[in-house]
Design an enzyme around this catalytic site. Sequence first.
Site, PDB file in Angstrom:
ATOM      1  N   CYS A 111       0.817  -1.229   0.000  1.00 23.51           N
ATOM      2  CA  CYS A 111       0.000   0.000   0.000  1.00 23.51           C
ATOM      3  C   CYS A 111       0.845   1.270   0.000  1.00 23.51           C
ATOM      4  CB  CYS A 111      -0.946  -0.003   1.191  1.00 23.51           C
ATOM      5  SG  CYS A 111      -2.023  -1.433   1.227  1.00 23.51           S
ATOM      6  N   HIS A 248      -3.176   7.150   2.901  1.00 22.33           N
ATOM      7  CA  HIS A 248      -3.629   5.875   2.350  1.00 22.33           C
ATOM      8  C   HIS A 248      -5.008   5.570   2.929  1.00 22.33           C
ATOM      9  CE1 HIS A 248      -4.003   1.810   1.203  1.00 22.33           C
ATOM     10  NE2 HIS A 248      -3.697   1.299   2.366  1.00 22.33           N
ATOM     11  N   ASN A 278     -10.073  -0.033   0.485  1.00 24.00           N
ATOM     12  CA  ASN A 278      -8.613   0.061   0.432  1.00 24.00           C
ATOM     13  C   ASN A 278      -8.138  -0.463  -0.925  1.00 24.00           C
ATOM     14  OD1 ASN A 278      -5.855  -0.382   0.655  1.00 24.00           O
ATOM     15  ND2 ASN A 278      -5.962  -1.219   2.717  1.00 24.00           N
TER      16      ASN A 278
END
Length: 357
Positions: A111, A248, A278
């Site tokens: 990520c 994020h 996500n």
Amino acid sequence: MPAPIITGWGKCLPSAVLSNADLETLTDTSDEWIVTRTGIRERRISHAEVSDMAAVAGREALAAAGVAADQVDLLIVATCTPDRLVPSAAALAQEKIGAAGCGAMDLNAACSGFLYGLAAADQMVRTGAMRRVLLIGAEKLHFFLDFTDRATSVLFGDGAGAVLIEASEEDEAGLLAFELGADGTAADILCIPGSGTEGDPGASRRTRVQMEGPTVFRRAVEAMGDASLRVLEKAGLGLADVDLLIPHQANLRIVEATARRLGLDPARVAVNLDAYGNTSAASIPIALVEALEQGRVQPGAVLVFAAFGGGLTWAAAAYRWGSRVTSRGSAGAALPPSTASSLELLAPNVALYGKGV
Ligand SMILES: CC(C)(COP(=O)(O)OP(=O)(O)OC[C@H]1O[C@@H](n2cnc3c(N)ncnc32)[C@H](O)[C@@H]1OP(=O)(O)O)[C@@H](O)C(=O)NCCC(=O)NCCS
């Protein structure tokens, strides 16, 4: 010295929407639990490959900059879910973008991948080695989801976001400071075992996302908050200088806890995880594109990016936006049309692992 700045931006969100109500049919969960514990309401499920999403986002970024594909020197795709290990998603996307001949490589920092790519692209342009780097974060995480595991399967979604980084004369703008970090001793708290060459060829593989959620949660808040403070300090800036934090998009509670740690009110934090979940390396560029579209980025704005992911990795960057906040055009790029529903697209996952209900 050339000052690298972001001159183009684009995104790709596949059309199939997976709502929390849909998830209730796949795993033992509820809309109420997911919204309260994560802030996520829906996410996208891709019918196309990572390189297809990357190409759409990349073509839009080039059009937004008014730059032709053959002017790109290097294409980086930040991803942990490439179409194939060889060739890279970047090589496959290069052909779809029409950027023949440029360098092409994937970058996997999970990520945190987009921010690792931003640092790499910036340094390559800053040295004068490259003039234009197209950086794309693109993921198809649903491929690795097991719906018998409700603690992971409700969190992730698919998508892509891209930026073009070019040498410019705007010497006040661009990347002011960055930090990249990793802790390989914590590799197992967020991982996709069996997705590479470990073990014997031909061994049966269960390549699903595995995660110790509460540990990841705690480490994410600490790492994103601390790294953000350090990049601000390196840049000689304080929290009062920050116009927008673009974190994020993992979980609203992680984003809010990080913002509280930094003393930033919600008006200075970009959040779109309610709509996309996500999307790993794609989440920051998608959030950046939407912040630009919503007029939340003004000329000269100070942005702080912060990310956290499997590795464990983390990264942060302080960035001063340039003078142009509007797009120069659109490529009208889109994925091939599909009528498949999200639940139809997830049928192979259910066939492999079963359902959690
Ligand atoms: C996964 C996460 C949402 C779980 O939330 P949490 O508040 O920590 O919840 P816990 O894991 O302590 O679980 C609490 C309960 O909810 C249950 N639960 C977990 N997922 C659930 C779901 N989707 N629906 C309903 N119940 C669920 C658990 O089984 C547990 O039940 P129990 O108390 O009967 O054992 C949270 O830990 C998180 O977001 N972690 C970070 C994940 C992440 O962002 N990863 C990617 C980083 S890049």
